[in-house]
Write a protein that holds these residues in place. Sequence first.
Motif, PDB file in Angstrom:
ATOM      1  N   THR A 207      16.788 -53.564   7.137  1.00 17.59           N
ATOM      2  CA  THR A 207      17.590 -53.301   5.934  1.00 17.59           C
ATOM      3  C   THR A 207      18.433 -54.519   5.572  1.00 17.59           C
ATOM      4  OG1 THR A 207      17.641 -50.956   6.455  1.00 17.59           O
ATOM      5  CG2 THR A 207      19.340 -51.750   4.945  1.00 17.59           C
ATOM      6  N   THR A 208      19.024 -55.131   6.585  1.00 17.68           N
ATOM      7  CA  THR A 208      19.834 -56.333   6.337  1.00 17.68           C
ATOM      8  C   THR A 208      18.963 -57.453   5.779  1.00 17.68           C
ATOM      9  OG1 THR A 208      21.311 -55.699   8.121  1.00 17.68           O
ATOM     10  CG2 THR A 208      21.363 -58.012   7.457  1.00 17.68           C
ATOM     11  N   ARG A 223      10.717 -47.016  -5.601  1.00 12.22           N
ATOM     12  CA  ARG A 223      10.097 -46.123  -4.613  1.00 12.22           C
ATOM     13  C   ARG A 223       9.015 -46.925  -3.904  1.00 12.22           C
ATOM     14  NH1 ARG A 223       7.187 -42.809  -7.424  1.00 12.22           N
ATOM     15  NH2 ARG A 223       7.824 -43.508  -9.479  1.00 12.22           N
ATOM     16  N   PHE A 224       8.887 -46.722  -2.616  1.00 12.54           N
ATOM     17  CA  PHE A 224       7.962 -47.584  -1.877  1.00 12.54           C
ATOM     18  C   PHE A 224       6.951 -46.763  -1.078  1.00 12.54           C
ATOM     19  CE2 PHE A 224       6.137 -50.865   0.560  1.00 12.54           C
ATOM     20  CZ  PHE A 224       6.374 -52.036  -0.161  1.00 12.54           C
ATOM     21  N   GLN A 225       5.676 -47.067  -1.276  1.00 15.98           N
ATOM     22  CA  GLN A 225       4.601 -46.382  -0.545  1.00 15.98           C
ATOM     23  C   GLN A 225       3.878 -47.409   0.340  1.00 15.98           C
ATOM     24  OE1 GLN A 225       1.033 -45.132  -2.748  1.00 15.98           O
ATOM     25  NE2 GLN A 225       1.425 -43.051  -2.031  1.00 15.98           N
ATOM     26  N   ASN A 239       2.642 -52.954  12.090  1.00 17.18           N
ATOM     27  CA  ASN A 239       3.241 -53.337  10.807  1.00 17.18           C
ATOM     28  C   ASN A 239       3.467 -52.124   9.900  1.00 17.18           C
ATOM     29  OD1 ASN A 239       3.769 -56.245  10.703  1.00 17.18           O
ATOM     30  ND2 ASN A 239       1.601 -56.378  11.259  1.00 17.18           N
ATOM     31  N   TYR A 240       2.682 -51.084  10.108  1.00 18.53           N
ATOM     32  CA  TYR A 240       2.951 -49.831   9.378  1.00 18.53           C
ATOM     33  C   TYR A 240       4.323 -49.304   9.772  1.00 18.53           C
ATOM     34  CZ  TYR A 240       2.843 -44.895   8.155  1.00 18.53           C
ATOM     35  OH  TYR A 240       3.167 -43.661   7.660  1.00 18.53           O
ATOM     36  N   ASN A 241       4.531 -49.182  11.078  1.00 24.08           N
ATOM     37  CA  ASN A 241       5.784 -48.616  11.561  1.00 24.08           C
ATOM     38  C   ASN A 241       6.981 -49.464  11.127  1.00 24.08           C
ATOM     39  OD1 ASN A 241       3.394 -48.272  13.474  1.00 24.08           O
ATOM     40  ND2 ASN A 241       4.682 -46.551  14.084  1.00 24.08           N
ATOM     41  N   GLU A 242       6.795 -50.793  11.179  1.00 25.79           N
ATOM     42  CA  GLU A 242       7.908 -51.672  10.809  1.00 25.79           C
ATOM     43  C   GLU A 242       8.210 -51.576   9.314  1.00 25.79           C
ATOM     44  OE1 GLU A 242       9.669 -53.093  13.282  1.00 25.79           O
ATOM     45  OE2 GLU A 242       8.218 -51.981  14.499  1.00 25.79           O
ATOM     46  N   THR A 243       7.149 -51.483   8.498  1.00 27.35           N
ATOM     47  CA  THR A 243       7.365 -51.390   7.047  1.00 27.35           C
ATOM     48  C   THR A 243       8.041 -50.062   6.689  1.00 27.35           C
ATOM     49  OG1 THR A 243       5.356 -52.720   6.766  1.00 27.35           O
ATOM     50  CG2 THR A 243       6.261 -51.722   4.792  1.00 27.35           C
ATOM     51  N   VAL A 244       7.613 -48.998   7.368  1.00 21.79           N
ATOM     52  CA  VAL A 244       8.255 -47.694   7.133  1.00 21.79           C
ATOM     53  C   VAL A 244       9.729 -47.760   7.542  1.00 21.79           C
ATOM     54  CG1 VAL A 244       8.360 -45.318   8.009  1.00 21.79           C
ATOM     55  CG2 VAL A 244       6.172 -46.269   7.228  1.00 21.79           C
ATOM     56  N   LYS A 245       9.988 -48.403   8.679  1.00 20.89           N
ATOM     57  CA  LYS A 245      11.387 -48.537   9.118  1.00 20.89           C
ATOM     58  C   LYS A 245      12.195 -49.316   8.076  1.00 20.89           C
ATOM     59  CE  LYS A 245      10.664 -49.769  13.551  1.00 20.89           C
ATOM     60  NZ  LYS A 245      10.929 -50.641  14.721  1.00 20.89           N
ATOM     61  N   GLU A 246      11.565 -50.359   7.532  1.00 27.03           N
ATOM     62  CA  GLU A 246      12.282 -51.200   6.558  1.00 27.03           C
ATOM     63  C   GLU A 246      12.706 -50.392   5.331  1.00 27.03           C
ATOM     64  OE1 GLU A 246      10.330 -54.602   4.152  1.00 27.03           O
ATOM     65  OE2 GLU A 246      11.663 -55.621   5.567  1.00 27.03           O
ATOM     66  N   GLY A 249      14.953 -47.420   5.930  1.00 29.04           N
ATOM     67  CA  GLY A 249      16.273 -47.973   6.229  1.00 29.04           C
ATOM     68  C   GLY A 249      17.017 -48.354   4.960  1.00 29.04           C
ATOM     69  N   VAL A 250      16.308 -49.021   4.065  1.00 32.53           N
ATOM     70  CA  VAL A 250      16.936 -49.464   2.812  1.00 32.53           C
ATOM     71  C   VAL A 250      17.463 -48.262   2.018  1.00 32.53           C
ATOM     72  CG1 VAL A 250      16.409 -50.445   0.534  1.00 32.53           C
ATOM     73  CG2 VAL A 250      15.675 -51.640   2.615  1.00 32.53           C
ATOM     74  N   PHE A 251      16.674 -47.167   2.007  1.00 33.41           N
ATOM     75  CA  PHE A 251      17.098 -45.989   1.249  1.00 33.41           C
ATOM     76  C   PHE A 251      18.044 -45.081   2.036  1.00 33.41           C
ATOM     77  CE2 PHE A 251      13.399 -47.005  -1.418  1.00 33.41           C
ATOM     78  CZ  PHE A 251      13.934 -46.768  -2.679  1.00 33.41           C
ATOM     79  N   GLY A 252      18.201 -45.348   3.322  1.00 33.52           N
ATOM     80  CA  GLY A 252      19.112 -44.538   4.123  1.00 33.52           C
ATOM     81  C   GLY A 252      18.495 -43.295   4.737  1.00 33.52           C
TER      82      GLY A 252
END
Length: 402
Positions: A207-208, A223-225, A239-246, A249-252
């Motif tokens: 997120t940072t 919105r991000f898919q 990279n799926y898991n990391e992108t989902v975390k990103e 995270g950004v949306f809270g």
Amino acid sequence: MARFTTLVSLLAAASTFFTGSNAAAIEKRASLTQVTGFSSSNPSNTKMYIYVPAKLATKPAVIVAIHFCTGTAQAYYSQTPYAGYADKYGLIVIFPESPYSGTCWDVSSTNALKHDGSGSDSKAIADMVTYTLSKYSGDASKVFVTGSSSGAMMTNVMAATYPELFAAATAYSGVPAGCFASSSGAADAWNSQCAQGQSIKSAAQWTTIVQNMYQGYSGARPRFQVKHGSIDSTLLPQNYNETVKEWTGVFGYNAATPAKRQFNFPKSGYTTDSWGIDSANPLGKVQGVYAVNVGHTVPVDGDQDLQWFQLGPYATTGSATTTKAASSTVAATSATRVATSAPATTTKVATTTSAAATTSAASGGSGASQWSQCGGISWTGATSCASPYKCVVVNPYYSQCQ
Ligand SMILES: *[C@@H]1O[C@H](CO)[C@@H](O)[C@H](O)[C@H]1NC(C)=O
């Protein structure tokens, strides 16, 4: 060397990238055209191609569709259904083309990874959007970005660096924004650590990273898919898991507790997780589609993209041209919903329903809770809603308790 191997494997896979059934069926009536002079400063010489249909809608929506490594604007235009949708729905498609050898995108340089980073591919693509909105009186609230592989990496970067431009994004088999950052700030650098799924960070750290790409920005974000194959050996599935975390995270939202989990959706073997479902975002604000036993890349699913972008038959305003009776119902229902509900907010849904919760609602007989799915093609769960909510058809694949 790693990069060379990757390019070869991408080349080998290129002919099987896209299985979108619509791509071949739709006759394109206009032609793909190169545009020059779209930016006052484009030192990297990123190229712009555009598809403007013969019959343009008033205030057309705009889709930016970004090719993979070794790809071109022409290749992505031919192999994806977006230009066909332009003919059908009167929207515009921008096909940017990378200026680099091997045509991967610069998602590694300091300037590519920040808002208004001069001379970068991301800035050039942002300029293409601004130019198109101005020239064709486009609808600035309906600009979307999608891409495959390197184009999916760039989709992540565009969503992070120019959140004010895009309403929604779909990334087919990419990496999180910032994951390919080069320690030396070099442009168009390959990042093996990220590609290999070894750049693992917390949601707060991702997120940072995103927030730092556009410092001081506090407006809405697209919105991000995220779509990724479970046996991707080019950009490993971590990279799926990391992108989902990103993006959660950004949306809270908490990546570990999606509001909804759908098995075998939108295809057999795919699992779809959604976060941030509310009346304005019936599919959620973040969605992850994990394609089990799919490699690099997940094939473009144009119809699902239209749903995620809320375009064509899935438009949420009455202005969309609808051709099917079912679609008209969807548009009318959605228009009513928009008219009577508050504008979209970034507030989290207070209660999240896990797959388990949905199941128990189904077996409990009291009906599914608000915002839960209650119908649609392949849906096997509860089809009634807890009082006072009604099961509303959002699209053929998805009905929701509202
Ligand atoms: C990554 O996400 C997939 C799909 O949700 C899940 O099956 C897998 O366990 C996750 N991996 C890790 C390391 O969390």
